[in-house]
Design a protein around this motif. Sequence first.
Motif, PDB file in Angstrom:
ATOM      1  N   ALA A  35      47.717  48.485  63.560  1.00 41.49           N
ATOM      2  CA  ALA A  35      47.851  47.363  62.630  1.00 41.49           C
ATOM      3  C   ALA A  35      47.695  47.846  61.193  1.00 41.49           C
ATOM      4  N   THR A  36      48.430  47.188  60.300  1.00 48.33           N
ATOM      5  CA  THR A  36      48.248  47.412  58.872  1.00 48.33           C
ATOM      6  C   THR A  36      47.738  46.109  58.266  1.00 48.33           C
ATOM      7  N   VAL A  37      46.851  46.249  57.310  1.00 50.80           N
ATOM      8  CA  VAL A  37      46.329  45.082  56.597  1.00 50.80           C
ATOM      9  C   VAL A  37      46.680  45.259  55.131  1.00 50.80           C
ATOM     10  N   LEU A  38      47.302  44.250  54.560  1.00 53.59           N
ATOM     11  CA  LEU A  38      47.672  44.328  53.149  1.00 53.59           C
ATOM     12  C   LEU A  38      47.098  43.126  52.423  1.00 53.59           C
ATOM     13  N   MET A  39      46.235  43.398  51.457  1.00 53.91           N
ATOM     14  CA  MET A  39      45.698  42.315  50.621  1.00 53.91           C
ATOM     15  C   MET A  39      46.417  42.371  49.276  1.00 53.91           C
ATOM     16  N   GLY A  40      47.080  41.273  48.941  1.00 50.44           N
ATOM     17  CA  GLY A  40      47.863  41.232  47.709  1.00 50.44           C
ATOM     18  C   GLY A  40      49.295  41.648  47.978  1.00 50.44           C
ATOM     19  N   ASP A  41      50.071  41.852  46.912  1.00 47.46           N
ATOM     20  CA  ASP A  41      51.494  42.133  47.132  1.00 47.46           C
ATOM     21  C   ASP A  41      51.986  43.312  46.303  1.00 47.46           C
ATOM     22  N   ASP A  42      51.175  44.373  46.254  1.00 48.68           N
ATOM     23  CA  ASP A  42      51.581  45.607  45.604  1.00 48.68           C
ATOM     24  C   ASP A  42      52.908  46.088  46.211  1.00 48.68           C
ATOM     25  N   PRO A  43      53.971  46.240  45.392  1.00 49.09           N
ATOM     26  CA  PRO A  43      55.286  46.578  45.959  1.00 49.09           C
ATOM     27  C   PRO A  43      55.323  47.935  46.675  1.00 49.09           C
ATOM     28  N   HIS A  65      50.701  43.349  61.927  1.00 48.98           N
ATOM     29  CA  HIS A  65      50.455  43.315  60.489  1.00 48.98           C
ATOM     30  C   HIS A  65      49.689  42.059  60.109  1.00 48.98           C
ATOM     31  N   VAL A  66      48.754  42.216  59.185  1.00 49.79           N
ATOM     32  CA  VAL A  66      47.981  41.084  58.669  1.00 49.79           C
ATOM     33  C   VAL A  66      48.103  41.074  57.146  1.00 49.79           C
ATOM     34  N   ASP A  67      48.529  39.936  56.599  1.00 47.66           N
ATOM     35  CA  ASP A  67      48.558  39.754  55.143  1.00 47.66           C
ATOM     36  C   ASP A  67      47.357  38.926  54.721  1.00 47.66           C
ATOM     37  N   VAL A  68      46.710  39.350  53.641  1.00 46.42           N
ATOM     38  CA  VAL A  68      45.632  38.543  53.060  1.00 46.42           C
ATOM     39  C   VAL A  68      46.008  38.264  51.613  1.00 46.42           C
ATOM     40  N   ASP A  69      45.858  36.999  51.223  1.00 46.59           N
ATOM     41  CA  ASP A  69      46.201  36.603  49.857  1.00 46.59           C
ATOM     42  C   ASP A  69      45.412  37.437  48.836  1.00 46.59           C
ATOM     43  N   GLY A  70      46.124  37.894  47.799  1.00 48.13           N
ATOM     44  CA  GLY A  70      45.499  38.738  46.786  1.00 48.13           C
ATOM     45  C   GLY A  70      44.388  38.069  46.008  1.00 48.13           C
ATOM     46  N   PRO A  74      36.650  38.207  49.112  1.00 50.11           N
ATOM     47  CA  PRO A  74      36.560  39.375  49.997  1.00 50.11           C
ATOM     48  C   PRO A  74      36.305  38.989  51.450  1.00 50.11           C
ATOM     49  N   GLU A  75      35.567  37.893  51.653  1.00 54.32           N
ATOM     50  CA  GLU A  75      35.209  37.475  53.016  1.00 54.32           C
ATOM     51  C   GLU A  75      36.437  37.243  53.893  1.00 54.32           C
ATOM     52  N   GLU A  76      37.522  36.837  53.249  1.00 54.99           N
ATOM     53  CA  GLU A  76      38.730  36.604  54.038  1.00 54.99           C
ATOM     54  C   GLU A  76      39.257  37.933  54.611  1.00 54.99           C
ATOM     55  N   LEU A  77      39.172  38.967  53.814  1.00 60.02           N
ATOM     56  CA  LEU A  77      39.557  40.305  54.296  1.00 60.02           C
ATOM     57  C   LEU A  77      38.565  40.773  55.369  1.00 60.02           C
ATOM     58  N   TYR A  78      37.274  40.528  55.149  1.00 62.07           N
ATOM     59  CA  TYR A  78      36.256  40.931  56.137  1.00 62.07           C
ATOM     60  C   TYR A  78      36.500  40.244  57.481  1.00 62.07           C
ATOM     61  N   ASP A  79      36.913  38.965  57.433  1.00 63.06           N
ATOM     62  CA  ASP A  79      37.202  38.231  58.670  1.00 63.06           C
ATOM     63  C   ASP A  79      38.379  38.856  59.419  1.00 63.06           C
ATOM     64  N   ALA A  80      39.403  39.220  58.647  1.00 64.21           N
ATOM     65  CA  ALA A  80      40.574  39.855  59.267  1.00 64.21           C
ATOM     66  C   ALA A  80      40.155  41.159  59.942  1.00 64.21           C
ATOM     67  N   ILE A  81      39.261  41.899  59.289  1.00 66.15           N
ATOM     68  CA  ILE A  81      38.769  43.171  59.845  1.00 66.15           C
ATOM     69  C   ILE A  81      37.967  42.925  61.123  1.00 66.15           C
ATOM     70  N   ALA A  97      45.314  50.713  50.681  1.00 66.34           N
ATOM     71  CA  ALA A  97      44.710  50.831  49.353  1.00 66.34           C
ATOM     72  C   ALA A  97      45.845  50.863  48.319  1.00 66.34           C
ATOM     73  N   PRO A  98      45.681  50.368  47.129  1.00 67.24           N
ATOM     74  CA  PRO A  98      44.449  49.768  46.611  1.00 67.24           C
ATOM     75  C   PRO A  98      44.300  48.303  47.012  1.00 67.24           C
ATOM     76  N   VAL A  99      43.052  47.831  47.057  1.00 64.19           N
ATOM     77  CA  VAL A  99      42.787  46.404  47.223  1.00 64.19           C
ATOM     78  C   VAL A  99      42.598  45.809  45.821  1.00 64.19           C
ATOM     79  N   PRO A 100      42.701  44.478  45.676  1.00 67.69           N
ATOM     80  CA  PRO A 100      42.542  43.877  44.335  1.00 67.69           C
ATOM     81  C   PRO A 100      41.177  44.236  43.719  1.00 67.69           C
ATOM     82  N   ASP A 101      41.109  44.128  42.398  1.00 66.40           N
ATOM     83  CA  ASP A 101      39.920  44.570  41.655  1.00 66.40           C
ATOM     84  C   ASP A 101      38.627  43.874  42.061  1.00 66.40           C
ATOM     85  N   HIS A 102      38.733  42.630  42.547  1.00 65.14           N
ATOM     86  CA  HIS A 102      37.491  41.917  42.883  1.00 65.14           C
ATOM     87  C   HIS A 102      36.959  42.304  44.274  1.00 65.14           C
TER      88      HIS A 102
END
Length: 297
Positions: A35-43, A65-70, A74-81, A97-102
């Motif tokens: 699985a790949t997890v992508l947070m945000g929409d870095d092209p 594949h799992v998309d998480v809104d940018g 962070p908890e939303e990404l932790y839940d996906a994990i 990587a990279p994940v959003p700055d926050h």
Amino acid sequence: MTEIIDGNAVASEIRDDLTAAIETLADAGSRPGLATVLMGDDPASQTYVNMKQRDCEEVGIESHHVDVDGDAPPEELYDAIADLNEDSEVHGYIVQAPVPDHVDYRDVIRRVDPIKDVDGFHPENVGRLVAGDARFRPCTPHGVQKLLESADIDTEGKDVTIVGRSDIVGKPLANLLIQKADDGNATVTVCHSRTDDLAAKTRSADIVVAAAGVPELVDGSMLEDGTVVIDVGVNRVDADTDKGYELVGDVEFESAKEKASAITPVPGGVGPMTRAMLLYNTVKAASLQRDVDVELP
Ligand SMILES: Nc1nc(=O)c2c([nH]1)NC[C@@H]1CN(c3ccc(C(=O)N[C@@H](CCC(=O)O)C(=O)O)cc3)C=[N+]21
């Protein structure tokens, strides 16, 4: 003549060599899943994710594949994990990587089950690697080792200068190359942005690995004749092309090629190897989790 090391060809061989192990696992009732997890929409990240899905399809690995809104917390990404840690069909996954700055990437990595950490970034896997007992070698360093091996370039006793000290390339590659092993036994110098005289370090090397993320940082004037040059850089620079950008390495290819005995191109060098070694780690992860022995290339 300078040898141009063909990463696409070597990666393709590795994918071929993995298919038997994948079918063995599938026959035992556990087709490997990545699985790949992508947070945000870095092209760039989206491009890599698509390429990884195609690689999986080619070799018979199930891809998820799992998309998480940018903008999500962070908890939303932790839940996906947490879900992926529980999912028995997913033997390995990576959080792109990279994940959003926050979001702090280290907090993310610590939540990944180490047995599914096919990037090899979790502190447990980093520790094992440094201790000479690697479970998952990080994909890019492992890909560099396989490329050198494929070109019959022995690292034993050689001076290797690595330009770049990142956690995902420079540091793990330095650790692997100094190990007492057939694909190690090198003398390694790790350079970075505060290195006083970079050119002196690259000139004294038998093998230069450029992994700083700076376009064309290393050029021919910084190399002695006969150096092996491995370019890990994949920098997107704006250009008047169909895609609107051009991929440029950390090495100025034309001038470096004049000096090098062997050199990797960008694209078509280390990049495809990174993806091949991700498949390798996924097969290894499935084999470990299902206790099914397989032969790895
Ligand atoms: N958790 C995580 N793991 C990674 O392994 C990871 C990551 N995050 N974030 C970004 C970097 C970069 N990376 C690349 C993988 C393949 C190519 C690749 O296949 N490149 C092709 C062409 C790519 C293109 O056309 O854009 C080539 O060099 O020939 C490049 C870069 C993995 N990374």
